[in-house]
Design a protein around this motif. Structure first.
Motif, PDB file in Angstrom:
ATOM      1  N   CYS A   9       6.310  32.716  28.122  1.00 55.05           N
ATOM      2  CA  CYS A   9       5.697  31.420  28.473  1.00 55.05           C
ATOM      3  C   CYS A   9       5.874  30.410  27.351  1.00 55.05           C
ATOM      4  N   GLY A  10       5.670  30.847  26.102  1.00 55.92           N
ATOM      5  CA  GLY A  10       5.809  29.941  24.966  1.00 55.92           C
ATOM      6  C   GLY A  10       7.224  29.426  24.812  1.00 55.92           C
TER       7      GLY A  10
ATOM      8  N   THR B  91      -0.989  30.379  25.491  1.00 55.48           N
ATOM      9  CA  THR B  91       0.233  29.569  25.448  1.00 55.48           C
ATOM     10  C   THR B  91      -0.072  28.085  25.279  1.00 55.48           C
TER      11      THR B  91
ATOM     12  N   SER C  82       2.010  31.673  20.945  1.00 59.78           N
ATOM     13  CA  SER C  82       1.472  32.124  22.230  1.00 59.78           C
ATOM     14  C   SER C  82       1.074  33.595  22.162  1.00 59.78           C
TER      15      SER C  82
ATOM     16  N   THR D 142      -2.891  34.761  22.461  1.00 58.67           N
ATOM     17  CA  THR D 142      -3.237  35.595  23.613  1.00 58.67           C
ATOM     18  C   THR D 142      -3.989  36.839  23.158  1.00 58.67           C
TER      19      THR D 142
ATOM     20  N   ALA E 102       3.198  36.176  27.313  1.00 62.79           N
ATOM     21  CA  ALA E 102       2.943  34.901  26.638  1.00 62.79           C
ATOM     22  C   ALA E 102       4.130  34.476  25.776  1.00 62.79           C
TER      23      ALA E 102
ATOM     24  N   THR F  92       3.674  26.856  32.480  1.00 58.03           N
ATOM     25  CA  THR F  92       2.970  27.983  31.859  1.00 58.03           C
ATOM     26  C   THR F  92       2.101  28.713  32.893  1.00 58.03           C
TER      27      THR F  92
END
Length: 251
Positions: free
Chosen positions: A146-147, A198, A126, A130, A143, A175
């Motif tokens: 998020c990942g 992500t 991620s 990004t 990110a 996400t």
């Protein structure tokens, strides 16, 4: 020659190949080569992503057929490599069926990446994507979170044997939610870059590639089936992201 054992052993090897993401032509050829290497006169193999059918024929012997149903599939190219090597050794050395079963068991028990390493991999992927898509350092840091959350959600839902469509939908929704909140509180600059970076973890690239390989090889049913699965995955990703952003903006 025990044809029942030969048939069961060959179809088990093919089942593992298909279960780990091998293309249909590889699965069919591997099963056929294994059976013919033991001196069988004729062998017919038909495989699609959810089923394998194998029939062997010899003069004066009633044809034998086995059907193996595949209920779940994943992508594990490490397992595919090990199984390919085993198939080549079987064709070259024709070991006993007990030895083959022991080797298949060893492959099943071969180590895979631990769960923390998988979380780290999702986070780093991620982060990298990004930045690749033009996000800032702050976007990339969000990110990472998020990942990691995405991997946690995927594992939690898979434990309940949830349909892959809803797993991908939920993962993409989480996400989008985290990216939206990060932008709202000022932790990041570009929500779209975070989401896209992500969700690259969920993009079915291998499925798309193998589906094209199957179609080019003439396995149209298998190729179209895998292509449909890949498109459904993409649809789930789009729906999850869109629904989450719509609800959040209404709130």
């Amino acid at each position: 020659m025990n044809h029942d054992e030969l048939l069961d052993t060959a179809i088990e090897a093919g089942y593992r190949l298909l279960e780990n993401g091998a293309e249909i032509s590889r699965v069919e050829e591997s099963i056929q080569r294994i059976i013919l290497s033991y001196g069988v006169e004729s062998c017919d193999v038909f495989a699609i992503p959810s089923c394998i059918i194998v029939t062997i024929r010899e003069t004066g012997v009633t044809p034998l057929t086995r059907i193996k149903r595949i209920y779940s599939r994943d992508t594990n190219l490490g397992q595919v490599t090990l199984l390919n090597d085993l198939c080549r050794r079987i064709c070259h050395d024709t070991p006993s069926f007990e030895q083959v079963r022991q080797n298949l068991k060893k492959i099943d028990e071969s180590p895979i990446f631990s769960y923390p390493v998988q979380i780290l991999a999702y986070a780093l992927i991620s982060f990298a994507f990004t930045l690749f898509f033009g996000g800032t350092a702050l976007d990339a840091c969000v990110a990472i979170l998020c990942g990691a959350l995405l991997r946690l959600v995927l594992r939690a839902m898979s434990r309940f044997h949830t349909n892959p469509f809803f797993i991908n939908l939920a993962g993409s929704a989480i996400t989008a939610t985290v990216a939206f909140l990060a932008i709202r509180i000022g932790l990041a600059d570009h929500m779209d870059k975070i989401i896209i970076g992500t969700l690259m973890n969920l993009v079915p690239g291998v499925s798309m590639t193998t589906s094209m390989q199957d179609i080019i090889a003439g396995d149209l049913i298998a190729g179209i089936t895998k292509l449909t699965e890949a498109l459904l995955t993409a649809t789930a990703i789009a729906l999850g992201t869109g629904l989450a952003l719509t609800v959040l903006r209404l709130i």
